[in-house]
Design a protein around this motif. Structure first.
Motif, PDB file in Angstrom:
ATOM      1  N   LEU A   1       0.841  -1.201   0.000  1.00 29.69           N
ATOM      2  CA  LEU A   1       0.000   0.000   0.000  1.00 29.69           C
ATOM      3  C   LEU A   1       0.877   1.253   0.000  1.00 29.69           C
ATOM      4  CD1 LEU A   1      -2.779   1.235   0.017  1.00 29.69           C
ATOM      5  CD2 LEU A   1      -2.828   1.049   2.509  1.00 29.69           C
ATOM      6  N   SER A   2       1.985   1.199   0.743  1.00 23.91           N
ATOM      7  CA  SER A   2       2.896   2.345   0.735  1.00 23.91           C
ATOM      8  C   SER A   2       3.450   2.553  -0.666  1.00 23.91           C
ATOM      9  CB  SER A   2       4.080   2.117   1.678  1.00 23.91           C
ATOM     10  OG  SER A   2       3.626   1.768   2.948  1.00 23.91           O
ATOM     11  N   ILE A   3       3.764   1.454  -1.333  1.00 25.28           N
ATOM     12  CA  ILE A   3       4.318   1.581  -2.679  1.00 25.28           C
ATOM     13  C   ILE A   3       3.264   2.125  -3.647  1.00 25.28           C
ATOM     14  CG2 ILE A   3       5.254   0.280  -4.627  1.00 25.28           C
ATOM     15  CD1 ILE A   3       6.599  -1.472  -2.376  1.00 25.28           C
ATOM     16  N   ALA A   4       2.026   1.637  -3.495  1.00 27.06           N
ATOM     17  CA  ALA A   4       0.948   2.161  -4.346  1.00 27.06           C
ATOM     18  C   ALA A   4       0.792   3.662  -4.096  1.00 27.06           C
ATOM     19  CB  ALA A   4      -0.358   1.429  -4.054  1.00 27.06           C
ATOM     20  N   ALA A   5       0.986   4.054  -2.836  1.00 27.58           N
ATOM     21  CA  ALA A   5       0.886   5.483  -2.515  1.00 27.58           C
ATOM     22  C   ALA A   5       2.032   6.252  -3.169  1.00 27.58           C
ATOM     23  CB  ALA A   5       0.901   5.676  -0.999  1.00 27.58           C
ATOM     24  N   VAL A   6       3.218   5.668  -3.164  1.00 27.63           N
ATOM     25  CA  VAL A   6       4.347   6.369  -3.791  1.00 27.63           C
ATOM     26  C   VAL A   6       4.150   6.497  -5.300  1.00 27.63           C
ATOM     27  CG1 VAL A   6       6.827   6.358  -4.259  1.00 27.63           C
ATOM     28  CG2 VAL A   6       6.001   5.620  -2.058  1.00 27.63           C
ATOM     29  N   THR A   7       3.690   5.418  -5.942  1.00 29.36           N
ATOM     30  CA  THR A   7       3.533   5.512  -7.402  1.00 29.36           C
ATOM     31  C   THR A   7       2.445   6.524  -7.771  1.00 29.36           C
ATOM     32  OG1 THR A   7       2.023   3.638  -7.472  1.00 29.36           O
ATOM     33  CG2 THR A   7       4.345   3.163  -7.880  1.00 29.36           C
ATOM     34  N   SER A   8       1.535   6.821  -6.833  1.00 31.65           N
ATOM     35  CA  SER A   8       0.568   7.888  -7.094  1.00 31.65           C
ATOM     36  C   SER A   8       1.168   9.250  -6.777  1.00 31.65           C
ATOM     37  CB  SER A   8      -0.693   7.703  -6.246  1.00 31.65           C
ATOM     38  OG  SER A   8      -1.302   6.476  -6.554  1.00 31.65           O
ATOM     39  N   SER A   9       1.873   9.320  -5.652  1.00 27.97           N
ATOM     40  CA  SER A   9       2.347  10.650  -5.258  1.00 27.97           C
ATOM     41  C   SER A   9       3.436  11.147  -6.206  1.00 27.97           C
ATOM     42  CB  SER A   9       2.806  10.674  -3.807  1.00 27.97           C
ATOM     43  OG  SER A   9       3.955   9.909  -3.670  1.00 27.97           O
ATOM     44  N   ILE A  10       4.178  10.235  -6.829  1.00 28.83           N
ATOM     45  CA  ILE A  10       5.151  10.743  -7.810  1.00 28.83           C
ATOM     46  C   ILE A  10       4.421  11.409  -8.977  1.00 28.83           C
ATOM     47  CG2 ILE A  10       7.192   9.320  -7.320  1.00 28.83           C
ATOM     48  CD1 ILE A  10       6.400   7.330  -9.277  1.00 28.83           C
ATOM     49  N   SER A  11       3.240  10.893  -9.321  1.00 33.40           N
ATOM     50  CA  SER A  11       2.535  11.520 -10.441  1.00 33.40           C
ATOM     51  C   SER A  11       1.994  12.889 -10.041  1.00 33.40           C
ATOM     52  CB  SER A  11       1.421  10.619 -10.974  1.00 33.40           C
ATOM     53  OG  SER A  11       0.339  10.590 -10.072  1.00 33.40           O
ATOM     54  N   ILE A  12       1.722  13.055  -8.742  1.00 33.68           N
ATOM     55  CA  ILE A  12       1.255  14.366  -8.273  1.00 33.68           C
ATOM     56  C   ILE A  12       2.436  15.340  -8.242  1.00 33.68           C
ATOM     57  CG2 ILE A  12      -0.001  15.581  -6.455  1.00 33.68           C
ATOM     58  CD1 ILE A  12      -1.006  12.841  -5.464  1.00 33.68           C
ATOM     59  N   MET A  13       3.548  14.880  -7.666  1.00 35.94           N
ATOM     60  CA  MET A  13       4.722  15.751  -7.566  1.00 35.94           C
ATOM     61  C   MET A  13       5.273  16.098  -8.947  1.00 35.94           C
ATOM     62  SD  MET A  13       8.033  15.240  -5.087  1.00 35.94           S
ATOM     63  CE  MET A  13       7.409  15.374  -3.437  1.00 35.94           C
ATOM     64  N   GLU A  14       5.175  15.146  -9.865  1.00 34.30           N
ATOM     65  CA  GLU A  14       5.698  15.365 -11.216  1.00 34.30           C
ATOM     66  C   GLU A  14       4.988  16.524 -11.925  1.00 34.30           C
ATOM     67  OE1 GLU A  14       8.356  13.982 -12.530  1.00 34.30           O
ATOM     68  OE2 GLU A  14       8.163  14.657 -14.590  1.00 34.30           O
ATOM     69  N   VAL A  15       3.725  16.752 -11.575  1.00 36.17           N
ATOM     70  CA  VAL A  15       2.986  17.878 -12.169  1.00 36.17           C
ATOM     71  C   VAL A  15       3.743  19.181 -11.885  1.00 36.17           C
ATOM     72  CG1 VAL A  15       0.853  19.248 -11.988  1.00 36.17           C
ATOM     73  CG2 VAL A  15       0.737  16.764 -12.021  1.00 36.17           C
ATOM     74  N   VAL A  16       4.158  19.328 -10.628  1.00 36.46           N
ATOM     75  CA  VAL A  16       4.830  20.567 -10.230  1.00 36.46           C
ATOM     76  C   VAL A  16       6.269  20.599 -10.752  1.00 36.46           C
ATOM     77  CG1 VAL A  16       5.383  22.060  -8.295  1.00 36.46           C
ATOM     78  CG2 VAL A  16       3.433  20.523  -8.131  1.00 36.46           C
ATOM     79  N   VAL A  17       6.952  19.454 -10.621  1.00 40.70           N
ATOM     80  CA  VAL A  17       8.362  19.412 -11.025  1.00 40.70           C
ATOM     81  C   VAL A  17       8.503  19.671 -12.529  1.00 40.70           C
ATOM     82  CG1 VAL A  17      10.394  17.908 -11.223  1.00 40.70           C
ATOM     83  CG2 VAL A  17       9.062  17.940  -9.111  1.00 40.70           C
TER      84      VAL A  17
END
Ligand code: PFF
Length: 453
Positions: free
Chosen positions: A316-332
């Motif tokens: 679940l933590s990994i699923a959360a990371v693979t989602s949060s990278i897509s959120i952070m990538e928007v800004v980056v």
């Protein structure tokens, strides 16, 4: 350009990698933490039905619209829209996406931090011998405690930033590809256990038997918000990801497959959780802590529960990371391409800003409990701002942009990979994004916030 200190634009490589990365973005805490608790609070079956219809009729077309914009322009969300519509106000969609990204990162990292703490608890066998009451106490004491949740939240944000730094192909694709299939298997295992608990069927009927008396405009808006949040649409995350898709990617198939996978995982999460909720004599509207209180009980009643618990919270933590990278990538991607920052600098700035907002969110269960915005604590108000306001409005503007600003030829050209693949149902898609989706989203939104009755 992105990930491009060397001047070359990074991108996804294989077909499976693309699906896995997009599905990795979609599948996350939204499915496994948020769906069950929001469905639980909104009456179960009827909510599920409304949510499913929104995914099909509104979600898939919005996702496809984001793919069209992103792959056509090959830029971050703001830059993509500006390059298609220079000199117009449309790029404001990209700015809303940046705001949404910070809002979501803040509360997402709170919950992801809780998940990491539960990895730790599983590791030290911390659930052993506790009944549901004392597991509830463990959770509640942790959630309000301040330092520990903050620590894990920061660990999570740094982890996200580290993966973002290793770039698209090496980072995002590699991790998503290996890990997502495992999560599915594990969820299936959990479902089997949950379904065989005595009293499980009550949970199944809660989840699948719609009781329409539970439906009101606020519930409908929250089903729309859940659909958008869970599919990662409405804020340009999928515009950004699609900008890394190669020209051969079949956009319609990808949108369809990702959405179906997303829905399946949400339903499985429901099937894993509600039977257990009822079997344990708990309430389905237990709120944000639902999975953290229910699942450790289920693990304890399974052979090999120690390993199941550990594997579940790790995945679940990994699923959360693979989602949060897509959120952070928007800004980056935005900072790198629009302000010519190095990827490292952009990631650092985003990390610090997200951590800053995130602190308030995590503390809103403890020290800042008394601070409310619109009658909700900081956490709930940020969640509401994102899922019930920013994402639906973003989705609305995105379909209007593709439906009314872009020409049919542009859109069809992109969907058909310049004539390489046959586009089915173009007329239906076009009709939905021009008329049905904008009107439906506008009505649901205005109704849901109480603006029209
Ligand atoms: N879809 C993700 C989930 O269900 O956990 C959350 C999310 C990712 C929302 C990316 C929005 C987004 F742009």
């Amino acid at each position: 350009m992105n990930t491009d200190d060397q001047g070359k634009r990074d991108g996804f490589t294989s077909r499976f990698g693309i699906i896995a990365a997009a599905a990795g973005s979609a599948i996350g805490l939204g499915n496994i933490w948020r769906f069950p608790y929001v469905a639980g609070e909104n009456g179960g079956g009827a909510f599920l039905l409304v949510y499913l219809s929104f995914v099909l009729v509104l979600g898939i077309p919005v996702m496809l619209s984001e793919f069209v914009i992103g792959r056509k322009a090959k830029k971050n969300a703001f830059g993509a829209i500006r390059s298609i519509a220079p000199g117009t106000w449309w790029p404001v969609i990209g700015i809303m996406g940046i705001v949404a990204a910070f809002v979501i990162l803040a509360f997402y990292s709170t919950i992801a931090g809780w998940t990491l703490h539960y990895v730790y608890l599983s590791l030290i066998n911390g659930f052993k011998g506790h009944d549901s009451e004392s597991l509830g106490i463990i959770f509640n004491e942790f959630m309000v405690s301040g330092a520990m949740p903050l620590f894990w939240q920061m660990v999570f944000l740094v982890l996200t930033a580290v993966i973002i730094l290793s770039g698209v192909r090496k980072g995002i694709e590699k991790y998503s590809k290996i890990l997502m299939p495992f999560l599915l298997l594990l969820l299936l295992g959990l479902c089997v256990r949950s379904l065989t608990l005595p009293g499980a069927m009550e949970g199944i009927s809660f989840l699948f038997k719609p009781d329409f008396s539970k439906i009101n405009p606020a519930v409908i808006l929250s089903a729309l918000g859940q659909a958008a949040f869970s599919l990662s649409i409405g804020m340009g995350a999928l515009i950004t990801y699609a900008s890394y898709f190669p020209k051969e990617t079949n956009l319609s198939n990808t949108a369809f497959e990702v959405s179906i996978a997303d829905v399946i995982i949400a339903i499985l999460a429901g099937v894993a959780i509600f039977p257990a909720v009822f079997a344990l004599g708990m309430e389905p509207d237990g709120g944000v802590g639902l999975i953290f209180m229910v699942l450790p009980n289920v693990f304890q009643q399974m052979p090999g529960g120690y390993f199941f618990a550990l594997a579940f919270f790790v995945l679940l933590s990994i699923a959360a990371v693979t989602s949060s990278i897509s959120i952070m990538e928007v800004v980056v991607a935005f900072l790198v391409e629009e302000f010519q920052l190095k990827r490292r600098q952009a990631t650092f700035i985003t990390l610090v800003a997200a951590a800053f907002v995130g602190v308030f969110c995590t503390l809103s269960w403890g020290a800042l409990e008394g601070v409310t915005i619109g009658g909700m604590n900081i956490f709930d108000s940020l969640d509401y701002a994102a899922s019930s306001i920013l994402l639906p409005l973003g989705g609305l503007l995105i379909v209007l942009f593709v439906g009314w600003y872009m020409t049919n030829t542009q859109v069809e050209q992109e969907l058909s990979n310049a004539g390489q693949v046959k586009v089915r149902l173009f007329k239906v898609f076009n009709f939905i994004i021009r008329f049905i989706a904008p009107i439906a989203i506008a009505i649901i939104f205005l109704n849901g916030i109480g603006f029209i009755r």
